[in-house]
Scaffold this active site. Structure first.
Site, mmCIF file in Angstrom:
data_model
loop_
_atom_site.group_PDB
_atom_site.id
_atom_site.type_symbol
_atom_site.label_atom_id
_atom_site.label_comp_id
_atom_site.label_asym_id
_atom_site.label_seq_id
_atom_site.Cartn_x
_atom_site.Cartn_y
_atom_site.Cartn_z
ATOM 1 N N HIS A 66 0.832 -1.220 0.000
ATOM 2 C CA HIS A 66 0.000 0.000 0.000
ATOM 3 C C HIS A 66 0.863 1.265 0.000
ATOM 4 O O HIS A 66 0.495 2.274 0.607
ATOM 5 C CB HIS A 66 -0.944 0.029 1.211
ATOM 6 C CG HIS A 66 -1.949 -1.071 1.233
ATOM 7 N ND1 HIS A 66 -3.217 -0.941 0.726
ATOM 8 C CD2 HIS A 66 -1.870 -2.339 1.697
ATOM 9 C CE1 HIS A 66 -3.887 -2.077 0.896
ATOM 10 N NE2 HIS A 66 -3.087 -2.950 1.475
ATOM 11 N N ASN B 203 -10.232 -2.872 2.362
ATOM 12 C CA ASN B 203 -9.905 -2.902 0.940
ATOM 13 C C ASN B 203 -11.175 -2.715 0.112
ATOM 14 O O ASN B 203 -12.281 -2.762 0.644
ATOM 15 C CB ASN B 203 -9.287 -4.262 0.569
ATOM 16 C CG ASN B 203 -7.815 -4.363 0.968
ATOM 17 O OD1 ASN B 203 -7.162 -3.359 1.223
ATOM 18 N ND2 ASN B 203 -7.314 -5.578 1.018
ATOM 19 N N HIS C 201 -3.985 1.244 12.007
ATOM 20 C CA HIS C 201 -3.764 -0.022 12.715
ATOM 21 C C HIS C 201 -5.115 -0.638 13.041
ATOM 22 O O HIS C 201 -5.949 -0.007 13.690
ATOM 23 C CB HIS C 201 -2.959 0.248 13.984
ATOM 24 C CG HIS C 201 -2.715 -0.964 14.832
ATOM 25 N ND1 HIS C 201 -2.769 -2.253 14.330
ATOM 26 C CD2 HIS C 201 -2.407 -1.086 16.147
ATOM 27 C CE1 HIS C 201 -2.512 -3.104 15.313
ATOM 28 N NE2 HIS C 201 -2.294 -2.428 16.427
ATOM 29 N N TYR D 99 0.754 -4.045 12.249
ATOM 30 C CA TYR D 99 0.633 -2.613 11.948
ATOM 31 C C TYR D 99 1.481 -1.733 12.871
ATOM 32 O O TYR D 99 2.116 -0.786 12.411
ATOM 33 C CB TYR D 99 -0.844 -2.190 11.913
ATOM 34 C CG TYR D 99 -1.530 -2.742 10.670
ATOM 35 C CD1 TYR D 99 -1.799 -4.102 10.548
ATOM 36 C CD2 TYR D 99 -1.845 -1.934 9.593
ATOM 37 C CE1 TYR D 99 -2.368 -4.633 9.402
ATOM 38 C CE2 TYR D 99 -2.420 -2.454 8.449
ATOM 39 C CZ TYR D 99 -2.682 -3.804 8.357
ATOM 40 O OH TYR D 99 -3.242 -4.310 7.208
HETATM 41 FE FE1 HDE Z 1 -2.556 -4.789 5.514
HETATM 42 N N1 HDE Z 1 -0.757 -3.990 5.963
HETATM 43 N N2 HDE Z 1 -1.913 -6.604 6.079
HETATM 44 N N3 HDE Z 1 -4.311 -5.653 4.895
HETATM 45 N N4 HDE Z 1 -3.223 -3.025 4.877
HETATM 46 C C1 HDE Z 1 -0.402 -2.715 5.789
HETATM 47 O O1 HDE Z 1 0.717 -1.382 7.352
HETATM 48 C C2 HDE Z 1 -0.813 -6.832 6.807
HETATM 49 C C3 HDE Z 1 -4.647 -6.964 4.972
HETATM 50 C C4 HDE Z 1 -4.474 -2.720 4.449
HETATM 51 O O2 HDE Z 1 -3.194 3.468 3.906
HETATM 52 C C5 HDE Z 1 0.929 -2.391 6.398
HETATM 53 O O3 HDE Z 1 1.078 0.824 7.627
HETATM 54 C C6 HDE Z 1 -0.728 -8.219 7.189
HETATM 55 C C7 HDE Z 1 -6.038 -7.164 4.725
HETATM 56 C C8 HDE Z 1 -4.535 -1.342 4.046
HETATM 57 O O4 HDE Z 1 -1.644 3.337 5.434
HETATM 58 C C9 HDE Z 1 1.332 -3.706 7.067
HETATM 59 C C10 HDE Z 1 -1.827 -8.818 6.620
HETATM 60 C C11 HDE Z 1 -6.535 -5.907 4.488
HETATM 61 C C12 HDE Z 1 -3.268 -0.834 4.270
HETATM 62 C C13 HDE Z 1 0.177 -4.612 6.698
HETATM 63 C C14 HDE Z 1 -2.571 -7.792 5.937
HETATM 64 C C15 HDE Z 1 -5.443 -4.981 4.589
HETATM 65 C C16 HDE Z 1 -2.474 -1.909 4.792
HETATM 66 C C17 HDE Z 1 1.917 -1.797 5.449
HETATM 67 C C18 HDE Z 1 -2.226 -10.278 6.659
HETATM 68 C C19 HDE Z 1 -7.972 -5.522 4.142
HETATM 69 C C20 HDE Z 1 -2.782 0.561 3.994
HETATM 70 C C21 HDE Z 1 2.028 -0.338 5.811
HETATM 71 C C22 HDE Z 1 -2.346 -10.805 7.956
HETATM 72 C C23 HDE Z 1 -8.907 -5.769 5.192
HETATM 73 C C24 HDE Z 1 -3.032 1.490 5.144
HETATM 74 C C25 HDE Z 1 1.238 -0.193 7.008
HETATM 75 C C26 HDE Z 1 -2.587 2.876 4.800
HETATM 76 C C27 HDE Z 1 -1.140 -1.773 5.176
HETATM 77 C C28 HDE Z 1 0.132 -5.868 7.131
HETATM 78 C C29 HDE Z 1 -3.737 -8.066 5.204
HETATM 79 C C30 HDE Z 1 -5.627 -3.583 4.369
HETATM 80 C C31 HDE Z 1 2.679 -4.267 6.666
HETATM 81 C C32 HDE Z 1 0.372 -8.858 8.000
HETATM 82 C C33 HDE Z 1 -6.814 -8.478 4.768
HETATM 83 C C34 HDE Z 1 -5.736 -0.607 3.481
HETATM 84 O O5 HDE Z 1 1.408 -3.565 8.441
#
Ligand code: HDE
Length: 740
Positions: free
Chosen positions: A100, A173, A364, A387
């Site tokens: 993202h 999402n 987060h 997060y």
């Molecule tokens: Fe994320 N995801 N994600 N994700 N995610 C991040 O956090 C993660 C997942 C989502 O505009 C990271 O600050 C793991 C699902 C959005 O700043 C990180 C898993 C969904 C955004 C991270 C998921 C999301 C992130 C990277 C699986 C939809 C952007 C930068 C367990 C419900 C937020 C950050 C923004 C961002 C980890 C799966 C949505 C690495 C480990 C499912 C919208 O922490």
């Protein structure tokens, strides 16, 4: 400060004193009046009418020349102004988000329609008169910070609610399911989709070997893949896409009763997408297309609006579905549990500074308020760790919550201290609890004072590394999604798979994917195979499922296909979305000297009355003459605009104008391409000859989205408006081919 006594009364007195007496930045953040809104005034700076200074406030006299030993001499180490400036510059970047990375943000407000008190005690969902400030960040997932907006990808839809009880982040999402069921697979998934490590190719694209290698071995991703290959992955605008919390969460009310909840965002402008060919061209013509679209809409006062929807399931109904509520690869079809629209989000202000706000905002999933709680979804549970960890890396300090965009509007009081870049000036000598020296402050909050109390879910289990059998159905909802699509949408899925797998170089991966697609729909697999010049394997490679440890018998965990209780779900198709408005749509009018100014004005008025925008595109910039000698300033030239950046095109008459346009290859291309991308086209007067000339013999008589009116009647505008509201005439794709 507080007295040394520890009597209950003293503690109570000190409690109010402690809160009132706090002079920390949280209060200043609210301009000192403790107002519960997101007010970043204190941190704003624009330099207007001010002298240039160093970071220490020293006024700078010469910002053009470094300090030298003589005019032609070496620069002196003494030059503290040069050193400060260059040092700051050298440190301007922070690590981009690992996923993202590419995003756009906006401020807004959220208001609930009716009190949700029956289900949740969350205060921001109680009072319809209360506006809760929010910050939203939309994003793509795979590409790096500078990548194109129009990649085929999932879009992030992250919302930070600055509630009176603390921040609540709904980090969702635009697709309601996810690739994997367990967080432990996330790094694998992301490594597979990111550019390949040996050569960093391709950028912001899933169409390559490593992604499909992984996916073809992860049948649990089949449902998500259907969405990703659908037009949902190439939205027309951030303003025209849905959002989903994906996981099942819990609402908890005052009585402690919990209800499962799935969150949805429904855009009031409907859900719309572009064509894949168009997406690729936009990526070249305007890689900031979505970012610009959001920015301009807000600047124009066309505030994007989304309704918050909830699907509610009573705790006792947890096991009544043929899928597991804890499995993030599943939706709850709206036919089974309707989406109730409970409030509205309005985005009404652009950020002042991209870095300070959009880049530094830290979402987060663990930022919740009382009344909202988690479930055991193993994907959600892993996110709860990730997060905070990622913010520590990205923002570099455990004090990232003090960055203005991340600060809670509810006052923050605790014994956390120090660390890099600490902003708060904590007073007193007590930074521990329990204490008597500070009268016990700050206090734990009882539940009736808003203290967060985790929902007391019963747990009685063995410690295992395993997945529940209720997670083994990987295909039935993939099939449900495919079956729910219109013929045009299905065709787009086939084309997308042919494109993506066509870019895969290892044939065995393509074949393995065909095996997976066969489980979803045999016809789909056949069509994709035909495009790849392959045959669908008769016996898909076994075992396909890799979601088990080394000691498990693969036969015991084979993916299954449960019979779905519904065959089609209407809300899954964009065919059934809002199609009665052209609000904020962008229409191009092709003009050259001698064009019919009255016709253009009439059309402009009619479109603007419906909330759309008409922009002129001409062979050159500057003044363009109407047939009766008036001057109009062209908004764009054929060099600075392209049909892919518009929703529809109009060609007014005027013999001289049409003659000039007839000599412009770009003008022909503009109309042909709009036709190819199934957009509405209108022409009046001599404009009809021009449009007919572009693909005259190919024009289908019954194409309602091509409006030709030689006398420029009023009904032409009405028909044009109706056609634009339909978004696209996708049916055209299969009947008429246009070389553009
Ligand atoms: Fe994320 N995801 N994600 N994700 N995610 C991040 O956090 C993660 C997942 C989502 O505009 C990271 O600050 C793991 C699902 C959005 O700043 C990180 C898993 C969904 C955004 C991270 C998921 C999301 C992130 C990277 C699986 C939809 C952007 C930068 C367990 C419900 C937020 C950050 C923004 C961002 C980890 C799966 C949505 C690495 C480990 C499912 C919208 O922490």
């Amino acid at each position: 400060m507080a007295s040394k006594t520890t009597s209950k009364k003293a503690i109570k007195n000190n409690k109010s004193k402690a809160i009132k007496g706090n002079k920390s930045n949280e209060i200043k953040h609210n301009n000192g009046d403790n107002k519960k809104s997101l007010d970043l005034e204190f941190n704003r700076e624009n330099g207007t009418d001010e002298f240039l200074t160093t970071n220490q406030g020293l006024r700078i006299n010469d910002n053009q020349n470094s300090l030298k030993a003589g005019e032609r001499g070496a620069t002196l180490l003494e030059d503290f102004i040069l050193r400060e400036k260059i040092t700051h510059f050298d440190h301007e970047r922070i690590p981009e988000r690992i996923v993202h990375a590419r995003g756009a943000g906006a401020h807004g407000v959220f208001q609930v329609y009716d009190s949700m008190t029956k289900y949740t005690k969350a205060k921001f969902l109680q009072d319809p008169s209360r506006e809760t400030p929010v910050f939203v960040r939309f994003s793509t997932v795979a590409g790096s910070r500078g990548s194109t907006d129009l990649a085929r990808d999932v879009r992030g839809f992250a919302v930070k609610f600055y509630t009176d009880e603390g921040n609540f982040d709904l980090v969702g999402n635009n697709i309601p399911v996810f690739f994997i069921q367990d967080a432990i697979k996330f790094p694998d998934l992301v490594h597979a989709v990111k550019p390949e490590p040996h050569n960093q190719i391709p950028q912001a694209a899933s169409a390559h070997d490593t992604f499909w290698d992984f996916i073809s071995l992860m049948p649990e991703s089949a449902h998500m893949i259907m969405w990703l290959m659908s037009d949902r992955a190439i939205p027309r605008s951030y303003r025209m896409m849905e959002g989903f919390g994906v996981h099942t969460f819990r609402f908890v009310n005052e009585e402690g009763t919990a209800t499962f909840v799935k969150f949805h965002w429904k855009p009031l402008l409907g859900v719309h997408s572009v064509a894949w060919d168009e997406a690729q061209k936009i990526s070249g013509k305007d890689p900031d297309f979505h970012r610009r679209d959001l920015w301009e809409a807000i600047e124009n006062g066309d505030f994007p609006e989304y309704e918050l929807g909830v699907q509610l399931v009573a705790e006792e109904d947890e096991h009544k579905f043929e899928f597991d509520l804890l499995d993030s690869t599943k939706i709850i079809p709206e036919e089974l549990v309707p989406v109730q629209r409970i409030g509205k989000l309005t985005l009404n202000r652009n950020p002042d500074n991209f870095f300070a706000e959009t880049e530094q905002v830290a979402f987060h999933i663990g930022h919740v308020v009382s009344g909202i709680d988690f479930t055991n979804d193993p994907l959600l549970q892993g996110r709860l760790f990730s997060y905070t960890d990622t913010q520590l890396k990205r923002l570099g300090s455990p004090n990232f919550h003090e960055i203005p965009i991340n600060r809670s509007v509810a006052p923050v009081h605790n014994n956390q201290r120090d660390g890099h870049m600490r902003q708060t000036i904590n007073q007193g000598k007590v930074s521990y609890e329990p204490n008597s020296i500070a009268g016990g402050c700050p206090f734990q909050a009882a539940m009736q004072d808003g203290g967060f109390h985790t929902y007391e879910e019963r747990v009685d289990a063995r410690k295992v590394r395993a997945r529940s059998e209720s997670f083994h159905d990987h295909f039935s909802q993939a099939t449900l999604f495919y079956n729910s699509q219109s013929p045009a949408e299905q065709k787009h899925i086939v084309d997308a798979l042919r494109f993506e797998l066509g870019k895969v170089e290892i044939v065995a991966i393509r074949e393995r994917m065909l095996g997976i697609l066969k489980q979803v729909d045999a016809g789909l697999a056949d069509k994709v195979a035909a495009g790849l010049g392959l045959l669908v394997p008769r016996h898909p490679e076994q075992p396909m499922n890799r979601s088990f440890g080394a000691d498990t018998d693969p036969a015991s965990v084979q993916p299954v296909k449960v019979k779905s209780s519904i065959e089609k779900s209407e809300p899954l198709s964009m065919e059934n979305t809002v199609k009665d408005t052209i609000k904020t749509r962008k229409i191009a009018a092709l003009i050259a000297d001698g064009f019919d100014g009255d016709a253009l004005n009439q059309m402009k008025k009619a479109l603007e009355a419906e909330g759309a925008m008409l922009k002129t595109v001409a062979p050159k910039l500057g003044g363009i003459n109407t047939a009766d000698g008036k001057k109009v300033t062209a908004d764009f030239s054929f060099l600075t605009a392209a049909s892919v950046l518009f929703d529809a095109v109009y060609v007014p008459g005027g013999a001289a104008s049409i003659e000039m346009l007839a000599g412009e290859a770009d003008a022909y291309h503009f109309v042909n391409e709009a036709f190819r991308h199934c957009k509405a086209i209108a022409a009046t007067g001599e404009g009809v000859d021009f449009v007919s000339g572009t693909f005259a013999r190919k024009l289908a008589e019954d194409d309602k989205a091509v409006i030709l009116s030689e006398n420029g009647s009023k009904s032409a505008a009405n028909d044009f408006i109706k056609a634009i509201a339909q978004h696209r005439n996708w049916g055209r794709e299969t009947v008429r081919k246009v070389p553009a």
